[in-house]
Design a protein around this motif. Structure first.
Motif, short mmCIF file in Angstrom:
data_model
loop_
_atom_site.label_atom_id
_atom_site.label_comp_id
_atom_site.label_asym_id
_atom_site.label_seq_id
_atom_site.Cartn_x
_atom_site.Cartn_y
_atom_site.Cartn_z
N UNK A 23 -3.48 0.06 -3.29
CA UNK A 23 -2.59 -1.06 -3.05
C UNK A 23 -2.99 -2.29 -3.84
N UNK A 24 -2.27 -3.36 -3.59
CA UNK A 24 -2.56 -4.63 -4.26
C UNK A 24 -1.88 -5.74 -3.46
N UNK A 25 -2.07 -6.97 -3.88
CA UNK A 25 -1.32 -8.06 -3.25
C UNK A 25 -0.63 -8.89 -4.32
N UNK A 26 0.53 -9.40 -3.97
CA UNK A 26 1.28 -10.23 -4.90
C UNK A 26 2.45 -10.86 -4.17
N UNK A 34 7.78 -1.95 -5.81
CA UNK A 34 8.42 -1.35 -4.64
C UNK A 34 8.83 0.10 -4.88
N UNK A 35 8.88 0.51 -6.14
CA UNK A 35 9.24 1.89 -6.45
C UNK A 35 8.10 2.86 -6.13
N UNK A 36 6.86 2.35 -6.10
CA UNK A 36 5.71 3.25 -5.92
C UNK A 36 4.84 2.87 -4.72
N UNK A 37 5.24 1.82 -3.98
CA UNK A 37 4.49 1.40 -2.79
C UNK A 37 5.47 1.27 -1.62
N UNK A 38 5.28 2.09 -0.63
CA UNK A 38 6.24 2.14 0.49
C UNK A 38 6.04 1.01 1.47
N UNK A 39 4.80 0.60 1.69
CA UNK A 39 4.50 -0.36 2.75
C UNK A 39 4.25 -1.76 2.16
N UNK A 40 4.96 -2.73 2.69
CA UNK A 40 4.79 -4.12 2.26
C UNK A 40 4.53 -4.97 3.49
N UNK A 61 -9.62 -0.92 5.83
CA UNK A 61 -10.91 -0.24 5.72
C UNK A 61 -10.87 0.88 4.68
N UNK A 62 -11.71 0.74 3.65
CA UNK A 62 -11.86 1.77 2.63
C UNK A 62 -10.77 1.81 1.58
N UNK A 63 -9.75 0.95 1.67
CA UNK A 63 -8.66 0.98 0.71
C UNK A 63 -9.09 0.39 -0.63
N UNK A 77 0.84 -1.19 0.00
CA UNK A 77 0.00 0.00 0.00
C UNK A 77 0.88 1.25 0.00
N UNK A 78 0.27 2.35 -0.35
CA UNK A 78 0.97 3.63 -0.32
C UNK A 78 0.60 4.46 0.90
#
Length: 342
Positions: free
Chosen positions: A222-225, A236-242, A180-182, A168-169
């Protein structure tokens, strides 16, 4: 050394060991190649980038086929679903109509042919990668093949797409309330939609080719993978949280068009099975080895924040999703569930 280079080195080493281990039996295959294998060129389509697990397995398969057929059998690999203009469903359609002889696609895409194949993606049903591999080369694989046969396809094996993490970002995902709400991208399918809806998120079906831009532009949150797929697409270049939740496992299914496959000689068919399984198992092991390196890379090179689910976190999520799991087990049916140990 960049991780992508490390992955290439590991693959080359694995291929070297594979060829070195062929022994006299495979040397005989090479020398008798002209008589045992017809000269043929096969097209193999897959959905990942050049460093995706599916593409790596496809390239290794092509090398093995060429080596062990004495150069008679050539496999041209087309990553990124390029023959289908980046559309995964079109890529699958090309396997169905025989435009390509061979194909590798993830379970969530192949399940468009039969929804019961989604049984293997139910949350937290596999303890580890070895258990998942055992099922896909055992009773689970037998079930997948029985379903694909009714669609004019043949199952050859599977390699790890991987256990999934959530990116997620906005904030790390540590509890159901954090979703919630993402707006969370899903590959499609009613189960993934129901899963994220149950967790309070807003599921967004989106073709894989569009995901990076959508995340970059904050069209979705966000997404999952799997970690390897996250890396191969530079998420990982555009999503800080894993958040490493391992909440669902997904395989890349190695398949053949049945009509095209049946036209090949028996020796070629056997070689395809042999090389497909070996390529899948080699990449499976590589996936396990590289995930530790990926975690370090995401943190050190891209400044990502990684959170790994604890057993307590998983139990908290299970409380929310278990009713949904039971609902879908009933939908998928006893045969599909028992094939994967449910």
């Amino acid at each position: 050394m960049k991780l992508k280079k490390i992955m290439s080195v590991l693959l080359c080493a694995a291929m070297t060991l594979s060829f070195a281990g062929c022994g006299s039996e495979n040397e005989e295959v090479v020398t008798q190649g002209d008589s045992r294998y017809e000269k043929v060129t096969l097209k193999l389509s897959c959905t990942g980038t050049e460093i995706g697990n599916d593409t790596i397995a496809a390239m290794l398969f092509a090398e093995l086929m060429n080596e062990r057929s004495g150069g008679n059998i050539k496999v041209n690999v087309f990553p990124n679903d390029q023959l289908g203009s980046g559309n995964q469903q079109k890529g699958l359609e090309q396997l169905l109509n025989g435009t390509v002889e061979l194909d590798i696609h993830s379970t969530s895409i192949v399940a468009a042919l039969d929804n019961t194949l989604m049984v293997s993606t139910l949350p937290w049903i596999f303890d580890d990668y070895q258990e998942a591999e055992d099922y896909f080369f055992g009773t689970g694989g037998e079930y997948v093949n029985s379903v694909l046969q009714t669609k004019g396809l043949r199952y050859l094996g599977a390699t790890h797409n991987g256990f999934k993490a959530m990116t997620t970002s906005k904030n790390p995902i540590q509890s159901p309330e954090d979703l919630e709400g993402m707006k969370m991208r899903i590959p499609g399918g009613d189960f993934f939609a129901a899963l994220y809806d149950t967790l309070g998120a807003s599921p967004q079906a989106l073709p894989w080719a569009e995901v990076f831009t959508a995340l970059q532009q904050n069209t979705i949150d966000g997404h999952d993978n799997s970690l390897s797929t996250i890396d191969s697409a530079n998420i990982q270049e555009v999503q800080k949280y894993i958040s490493i939740s391992n909440h669902t496992y997904e395989a890349f299914n190695f398949m053949a068009n049945e009509e095209k496959f049946s036209e090949l000689s028996e020796a070629t068919q056997e070689l395809i099975y042999e090389c497909a399984e070996e390529a899948c198992r080699v990449v499976n092991q590589q996936t396990i080895e590289t995930e530790k390196l990926l975690k370090e890379q995401f943190v050190n090179e891209f400044g990502c924040e990684i959170y790994e689910f604890t057993p307590e976190d998983i139990e908290e999520f299970k409380v929310v999703v278990n009713p949904l799991i039971e609902e879908y087990k009933a939908i998928y049916g006893e045969e599909a569930c028992s094939a994967f140990g449910l």
